[in-house]
Each structure stands twice: as C-alpha cells, then as structure tokens.
Design an enzyme around this catalytic site. Structure first.
Site, PDB file in Angstrom:
ATOM      1  N   GLU A  65       0.668  -1.124   0.022  1.00 59.31           N
ATOM      2  CA  GLU A  65       0.274   0.135   0.227  1.00 59.31           C
ATOM      3  C   GLU A  65       0.893   1.313   0.043  1.00 59.31           C
ATOM      4  O   GLU A  65       0.493   2.184  -0.634  1.00 59.31           O
ATOM      5  CB  GLU A  65      -0.905   0.080   1.202  1.00 59.31           C
ATOM      6  CG  GLU A  65      -1.886  -1.033   1.233  1.00 59.31           C
ATOM      7  CD  GLU A  65      -3.057  -0.870   0.315  1.00 59.31           C
ATOM      8  OE1 GLU A  65      -3.389   0.504   0.027  1.00 59.31           O
ATOM      9  OE2 GLU A  65      -3.428  -1.527  -0.470  1.00 59.31           O
ATOM     10  N   ASP A  81      -8.045   8.178  -8.663  1.00 58.53           N
ATOM     11  CA  ASP A  81      -8.605   7.253  -8.832  1.00 58.53           C
ATOM     12  C   ASP A  81     -10.013   7.289  -8.886  1.00 58.53           C
ATOM     13  O   ASP A  81     -10.965   6.522  -9.275  1.00 58.53           O
ATOM     14  CB  ASP A  81      -8.253   6.157  -8.195  1.00 58.53           C
ATOM     15  CG  ASP A  81      -8.687   6.271  -6.587  1.00 58.53           C
ATOM     16  OD1 ASP A  81      -8.976   7.279  -6.241  1.00 58.53           O
ATOM     17  OD2 ASP A  81      -8.492   5.045  -5.961  1.00 58.53           O
TER      18      ASP A  81
END
Length: 287
Positions: A65, A81
């Site tokens: 991550e 995103d």
C-alpha cells in the site's frame, strides 16, 4: 462499500511512520513467557495467526500500500482514482464511506478533534459515491488527517476499523475454508483490503467462489494447490476487473500477488521471520 484499492508509491518519512505491530510484539513476548497454552490463545485472538504472523502480514500489506513496512496512519492524498482522498493505514476513501466510518468512530470518542467538522461533507460524499472533494475542502481535510494521526486514539480507531472491516471478515472466510497456513490467511487478508468483502464480482467472496469452482475446496485440492489457484484467480481479476474504473490502477498492482507467490515458492508458509521480499522492484525485510 469498498470495491477497489490501488498500490501507491507514496513519499513517506520515518518521522511520520508509526508501527502497528508494536502491540502484537508485546503480546508475543508475553505469550512466549507464559508457555504453549498462552501462545495458542494469542494465535486464536489474532484470527488464527500468531501475533508475529499478524505483524508480518500487516508489514507486507503496508509495503503493497505505501512502499514501507511501517504502518502509515498519517498518509493522505488524492491519487486521482475517482475515489476522492485516500488516507490512513488501509487507504480509507472519502467516496465510499470508509473514511466516514473512521472519522465518526474517532469523533464518538473525542468530539473536539481536527476531523469532526468534515463529517457532514463526508456523509454527503459517501451517499453520492462522489470523488469530488472540493467541498471538504481537500487540502484542509488532508492537513487535519495528518494532524489527527499524531493522536494514539486515532491510530487505534484505524486499527479497530481494519480489524472489523477487513481482517476479521478475511479470517472468517479462512476458517470456513479450513485454511491453516499463515501465508494463505495473509493472502486473504491482503485481498480483503484491496478487493473488499461485498457481493461484487471483484470482491473477496467472489474470488474464493471462483477458486473453489476452478480447483475445489482446500480440503480436496490441498491448501497449497488451492492457494496457487487463488493467486491465479486474483491476478486475472486485477487484470480484468468488473469495475472498469479501476482497471488501469489494478493492473499495476499485480506484483503484490506475485510477491506472496514468491514467498510460497520459498516454502515459508508459516511466515517465519525475518525474511526478505521484493515488491514493485524494491527490496524490504519483513521482521
């Protein structure tokens, strides 16, 4: 509802890094001093993983991550995103209610906190599924998140949310499948973080169903063969997700699955440490 996650090569500093595994390490030391019975109890409390195994699973996910083994409670940015601001140790986003749940839980304990004033707008964004963060406003929200992350209570809230929303559901799935190896359980935990636990085609339960249909349950296929098939199913989903909005980002994240497959190839199914990994071209030591 969480449907996607994305790998982030975030710029991080050691000063901002806070290791979630400290509590697990303390539990391990205590269990070791108390003998095998206490160690077994500690493993049961950690969802079938020993405290050391859970800590290493968290380190692996942190590498995937945030490109560091140190848990990033204060991470916050818009990674463009479509999900607004992604923040915290598990990438809690503003458009799907993840971040809202974290901030609500924190505010319930400490009403006078830097993030409390954002609750109404977070509620609106979650209800609309909107990635437009102009109404927060975004820069102020990011600053407030980083400030709140200095508070141990806020870090604990993030830990609790990860357990409730991702770790425990993944361990329940592992129990139902009869998975016994730490690596298989860590893989389901990682998939839970990235794919979510809903009813969508891209979610963890659907990945499990497709793996069972392909090779049978672990009890018949064998756990190692089942895990290898699950790797294949998950990679196929990352390359061809039903949620097309995440396709470009997810294709970039395939190496997080291949990293776990490489661990399997070494035979370290117990996640005994320390061990070295390579993810996205960089090397790390998991302790």
């Amino acid at each position: 509802m969480r449907t996607t996650r994305t790998h982030r090569l975030a710029a991080v500093t050691a000063a901002a890094a806070l290791v979630a595994g400290a509590a697990w390490a303390a539990t391990t030391a205590q269990a070791a001093s108390d003998g095998p019975a206490a160690q077994a109890a500690a493993a049961a409390q950690a969802g079938g993983l020993t405290p050391d195994q859970r800590r290493r699973a968290d380190q692996l996910i942190s590498v995937f991550e945030n490109s560091t083994t140190e848990i990033q409670y204060g991470y916050a940015e818009n990674i463009n995103d479509g999900r607004g601001v992604t923040a915290g140790r598990a990438g809690f986003t503003t458009n799907d209610g993840d971040a809202l749940k974290v901030v609500r839980a924190y505010t319930a304990v400490y009403p006078d906190n830097p993030l409390a004033r954002f609750v109404p707008e977070l509620e609106r964004l979650a209800a609309a599924g909107s990635g437009d963060t102009s109404g927060l406003p975004e820069a102020d929200y990011i600053t407030a998140w980083k400030q709140a992350a200095q508070d141990p209570a806020f870090r604990q809230v993030q830990d609790d949310q990860v357990d409730q929303r991702y770790f425990t559901p993944a361990m329940n799935q592992a129990d139902q499948l009869g998975l016994t190896t730490a690596l298989a359980r860590a893989e389901l935990y990682d998939a839970s973080i990235q794919h979510g636990n809903g009813s969508e085609y891209d979610a963890l339960p659907a990945l499990i169903d497709r793996t069972n249909a392909k090779i049978g349950r672990p009890s018949t296929a064998g756990e190692r063969a089942w895990l290898d098939a699950f790797f294949d199913v998950r990679i196929d989903d990352l390359n061809n997700p039903a949620n097309s909005s995440t396709a470009d980002e997810w294709r970039k994240s395939v190496d997080r699955v291949e990293c776990l497959r490489r661990i399997a190839a070494t035979g370290n199914y117990d996640l005994d440490g320390p061990f070295d990994i390579t993810a996205y071209g960089s090397g790390y030591t998991i302790n």
